[in-house]
Write a protein that holds these residues in place. Structure first.
Motif, PDB file in Angstrom:
ATOM      1  N   MET A   6       0.850  -1.169   0.000  1.00 44.69           N
ATOM      2  CA  MET A   6       0.000   0.000   0.000  1.00 44.69           C
ATOM      3  C   MET A   6       0.899   1.236   0.000  1.00 44.69           C
ATOM      4  O   MET A   6       1.884   1.308   0.719  1.00 44.69           O
ATOM      5  CB  MET A   6      -0.901  -0.032   1.243  1.00 44.69           C
ATOM      6  N   SER A   7       0.502   2.211  -0.767  1.00 43.63           N
ATOM      7  CA  SER A   7       1.315   3.411  -0.889  1.00 43.63           C
ATOM      8  C   SER A   7       1.196   4.272   0.377  1.00 43.63           C
ATOM      9  O   SER A   7       0.168   4.231   1.074  1.00 43.63           O
ATOM     10  CB  SER A   7       0.882   4.228  -2.103  1.00 43.63           C
ATOM     11  N   PRO A   8       2.234   5.050   0.660  1.00 38.83           N
ATOM     12  CA  PRO A   8       2.178   5.928   1.840  1.00 38.83           C
ATOM     13  C   PRO A   8       1.021   6.928   1.777  1.00 38.83           C
ATOM     14  O   PRO A   8       0.425   7.256   2.812  1.00 38.83           O
ATOM     15  CB  PRO A   8       3.517   6.654   1.816  1.00 38.83           C
ATOM     16  N   ASP A   9       0.696   7.409   0.573  1.00 37.12           N
ATOM     17  CA  ASP A   9      -0.421   8.351   0.442  1.00 37.12           C
ATOM     18  C   ASP A   9      -1.744   7.687   0.798  1.00 37.12           C
ATOM     19  O   ASP A   9      -2.593   8.281   1.458  1.00 37.12           O
ATOM     20  CB  ASP A   9      -0.504   8.899  -0.987  1.00 37.12           C
ATOM     21  N   ARG A  10      -1.914   6.442   0.365  1.00 33.07           N
ATOM     22  CA  ARG A  10      -3.151   5.709   0.665  1.00 33.07           C
ATOM     23  C   ARG A  10      -3.242   5.426   2.165  1.00 33.07           C
ATOM     24  O   ARG A  10      -4.306   5.580   2.768  1.00 33.07           O
ATOM     25  CB  ARG A  10      -3.194   4.417  -0.131  1.00 33.07           C
ATOM     26  N   GLU A  11      -2.143   5.042   2.781  1.00 32.62           N
ATOM     27  CA  GLU A  11      -2.122   4.790   4.223  1.00 32.62           C
ATOM     28  C   GLU A  11      -2.473   6.053   5.000  1.00 32.62           C
ATOM     29  O   GLU A  11      -3.238   6.002   5.963  1.00 32.62           O
ATOM     30  CB  GLU A  11      -0.758   4.258   4.656  1.00 32.62           C
ATOM     31  N   ALA A  12      -1.921   7.185   4.571  1.00 30.92           N
ATOM     32  CA  ALA A  12      -2.201   8.457   5.236  1.00 30.92           C
ATOM     33  C   ALA A  12      -3.676   8.831   5.088  1.00 30.92           C
ATOM     34  O   ALA A  12      -4.299   9.326   6.038  1.00 30.92           O
ATOM     35  CB  ALA A  12      -1.312   9.555   4.680  1.00 30.92           C
ATOM     36  N   ALA A  13      -4.249   8.582   3.920  1.00 30.42           N
ATOM     37  CA  ALA A  13      -5.659   8.887   3.691  1.00 30.42           C
ATOM     38  C   ALA A  13      -6.546   8.020   4.585  1.00 30.42           C
ATOM     39  O   ALA A  13      -7.542   8.503   5.139  1.00 30.42           O
ATOM     40  CB  ALA A  13      -6.018   8.685   2.223  1.00 30.42           C
ATOM     41  N   ILE A  14      -6.199   6.763   4.732  1.00 35.81           N
ATOM     42  CA  ILE A  14      -6.963   5.864   5.600  1.00 35.81           C
ATOM     43  C   ILE A  14      -6.868   6.322   7.050  1.00 35.81           C
ATOM     44  O   ILE A  14      -7.866   6.369   7.770  1.00 35.81           O
ATOM     45  CB  ILE A  14      -6.481   4.411   5.434  1.00 35.81           C
ATOM     46  N   GLU A  15      -5.664   6.681   7.493  1.00 41.03           N
ATOM     47  CA  GLU A  15      -5.474   7.170   8.861  1.00 41.03           C
ATOM     48  C   GLU A  15      -6.292   8.431   9.117  1.00 41.03           C
ATOM     49  O   GLU A  15      -6.904   8.574  10.177  1.00 41.03           O
ATOM     50  CB  GLU A  15      -3.992   7.434   9.140  1.00 41.03           C
ATOM     51  N   ARG A  16      -6.324   9.349   8.145  1.00 37.61           N
ATOM     52  CA  ARG A  16      -7.118  10.576   8.297  1.00 37.61           C
ATOM     53  C   ARG A  16      -8.601  10.254   8.398  1.00 37.61           C
ATOM     54  O   ARG A  16      -9.314  10.823   9.218  1.00 37.61           O
ATOM     55  CB  ARG A  16      -6.870  11.535   7.122  1.00 37.61           C
ATOM     56  N   ALA A  17      -9.066   9.334   7.561  1.00 39.83           N
ATOM     57  CA  ALA A  17     -10.484   8.965   7.579  1.00 39.83           C
ATOM     58  C   ALA A  17     -10.860   8.337   8.916  1.00 39.83           C
ATOM     59  O   ALA A  17     -11.928   8.643   9.481  1.00 39.83           O
ATOM     60  CB  ALA A  17     -10.795   8.010   6.429  1.00 39.83           C
ATOM     61  N   LEU A  18     -10.020   7.462   9.441  1.00 36.37           N
ATOM     62  CA  LEU A  18     -10.284   6.839  10.735  1.00 36.37           C
ATOM     63  C   LEU A  18     -10.282   7.872  11.854  1.00 36.37           C
ATOM     64  O   LEU A  18     -11.133   7.840  12.747  1.00 36.37           O
ATOM     65  CB  LEU A  18      -9.265   5.738  11.022  1.00 36.37           C
ATOM     66  N   PHE A  19      -9.330   8.796  11.800  1.00 36.11           N
ATOM     67  CA  PHE A  19      -9.256   9.861  12.801  1.00 36.11           C
ATOM     68  C   PHE A  19     -10.521  10.711  12.775  1.00 36.11           C
ATOM     69  O   PHE A  19     -11.106  11.010  13.822  1.00 36.11           O
ATOM     70  CB  PHE A  19      -8.021  10.734  12.558  1.00 36.11           C
ATOM     71  N   LEU A  20     -10.968  11.097  11.578  1.00 40.26           N
ATOM     72  CA  LEU A  20     -12.166  11.924  11.465  1.00 40.26           C
ATOM     73  C   LEU A  20     -13.411  11.186  11.929  1.00 40.26           C
ATOM     74  O   LEU A  20     -14.291  11.776  12.572  1.00 40.26           O
ATOM     75  CB  LEU A  20     -12.337  12.416  10.024  1.00 40.26           C
ATOM     76  N   ASP A  21     -13.492   9.892  11.643  1.00 37.78           N
ATOM     77  CA  ASP A  21     -14.621   9.093  12.108  1.00 37.78           C
ATOM     78  C   ASP A  21     -14.652   9.037  13.635  1.00 37.78           C
ATOM     79  O   ASP A  21     -15.701   9.242  14.261  1.00 37.78           O
ATOM     80  CB  ASP A  21     -14.540   7.689  11.522  1.00 37.78           C
ATOM     81  N   ASP A  22     -13.492   8.781  14.246  1.00 31.30           N
ATOM     82  CA  ASP A  22     -13.397   8.741  15.704  1.00 31.30           C
ATOM     83  C   ASP A  22     -13.725  10.105  16.311  1.00 31.30           C
ATOM     84  O   ASP A  22     -14.431  10.199  17.317  1.00 31.30           O
ATOM     85  CB  ASP A  22     -12.008   8.297  16.154  1.00 31.30           C
ATOM     86  N   LEU A  23     -13.228  11.164  15.698  1.00 28.62           N
ATOM     87  CA  LEU A  23     -13.486  12.514  16.196  1.00 28.62           C
ATOM     88  C   LEU A  23     -14.976  12.845  16.136  1.00 28.62           C
ATOM     89  O   LEU A  23     -15.536  13.409  17.084  1.00 28.62           O
ATOM     90  CB  LEU A  23     -12.687  13.542  15.388  1.00 28.62           C
ATOM     91  N   GLU A  24     -15.628  12.468  15.040  1.00 23.76           N
ATOM     92  CA  GLU A  24     -17.065  12.715  14.925  1.00 23.76           C
ATOM     93  C   GLU A  24     -17.834  11.987  16.032  1.00 23.76           C
ATOM     94  O   GLU A  24     -18.744  12.550  16.636  1.00 23.76           O
ATOM     95  CB  GLU A  24     -17.575  12.262  13.564  1.00 23.76           C
ATOM     96  N   LEU A  25     -17.446  10.743  16.312  1.00 22.64           N
ATOM     97  CA  LEU A  25     -18.098  10.009  17.398  1.00 22.64           C
ATOM     98  C   LEU A  25     -17.922  10.736  18.725  1.00 22.64           C
ATOM     99  O   LEU A  25     -18.876  10.888  19.497  1.00 22.64           O
ATOM    100  CB  LEU A  25     -17.535   8.592  17.506  1.00 22.64           C
ATOM    101  N   GLU A  26     -16.708  11.185  19.011  1.00 14.10           N
ATOM    102  CA  GLU A  26     -16.428  11.890  20.267  1.00 14.10           C
ATOM    103  C   GLU A  26     -17.231  13.182  20.375  1.00 14.10           C
ATOM    104  O   GLU A  26     -17.780  13.498  21.431  1.00 14.10           O
ATOM    105  CB  GLU A  26     -14.934  12.193  20.389  1.00 14.10           C
ATOM    106  N   LEU A  27     -17.315  13.926  19.280  1.00 13.27           N
ATOM    107  CA  LEU A  27     -18.009  15.213  19.301  1.00 13.27           C
ATOM    108  C   LEU A  27     -19.523  15.068  19.410  1.00 13.27           C
ATOM    109  O   LEU A  27     -20.209  16.011  19.805  1.00 13.27           O
ATOM    110  CB  LEU A  27     -17.658  16.022  18.049  1.00 13.27           C
ATOM    111  N   THR A  28     -20.045  13.902  19.066  1.00 13.97           N
ATOM    112  CA  THR A  28     -21.495  13.689  19.133  1.00 13.97           C
ATOM    113  C   THR A  28     -21.896  12.864  20.351  1.00 13.97           C
ATOM    114  O   THR A  28     -23.019  12.364  20.431  1.00 13.97           O
ATOM    115  CB  THR A  28     -22.015  13.017  17.849  1.00 13.97           C
ATOM    116  N   GLY A  29     -20.969  12.678  21.301  1.00 13.97           N
ATOM    117  CA  GLY A  29     -21.302  11.998  22.542  1.00 13.97           C
ATOM    118  C   GLY A  29     -20.999  10.519  22.554  1.00 13.97           C
ATOM    119  O   GLY A  29     -21.308   9.830  23.513  1.00 13.97           O
TER     120      GLY A  29
END
Length: 60
Positions: A1-24
């Motif tokens: 897997m390319s480093p760009d793809r890995e970084a994109a996946i990490e960002r998506a996971l981070f944003l998903d987790d952040l959304e969960l935290e911000l919504t309780g």
């Protein structure tokens, strides 16, 4: 897997987790706010030793 793809996946996971935290919810265990324990409103990260959950209805 390319480093760009890995970084994109990490960002998506981070944003998903952040959304969960911000919504309780809990980003760590992936629960939305309405999925928390109905009795004590805690997530799977916490122990529920002091929780007195209502009895589950029996299924026929």
């Amino acid at each position: 897997m390319s480093p760009d793809r890995e970084a994109a996946i990490e960002r998506a996971l981070f944003l998903d987790d952040l959304e969960l935290e911000l919504t309780g919810g809990c980003g760590h265990c992936g629960l939305e706010a309405d999925m928390m324990c109905a009795a004590c409103e805690r997530c799977n990260c916490d122990r529920h030793d002091q929780c007195t959950r209502p009895a589950q209805p029996a299924h026929a």
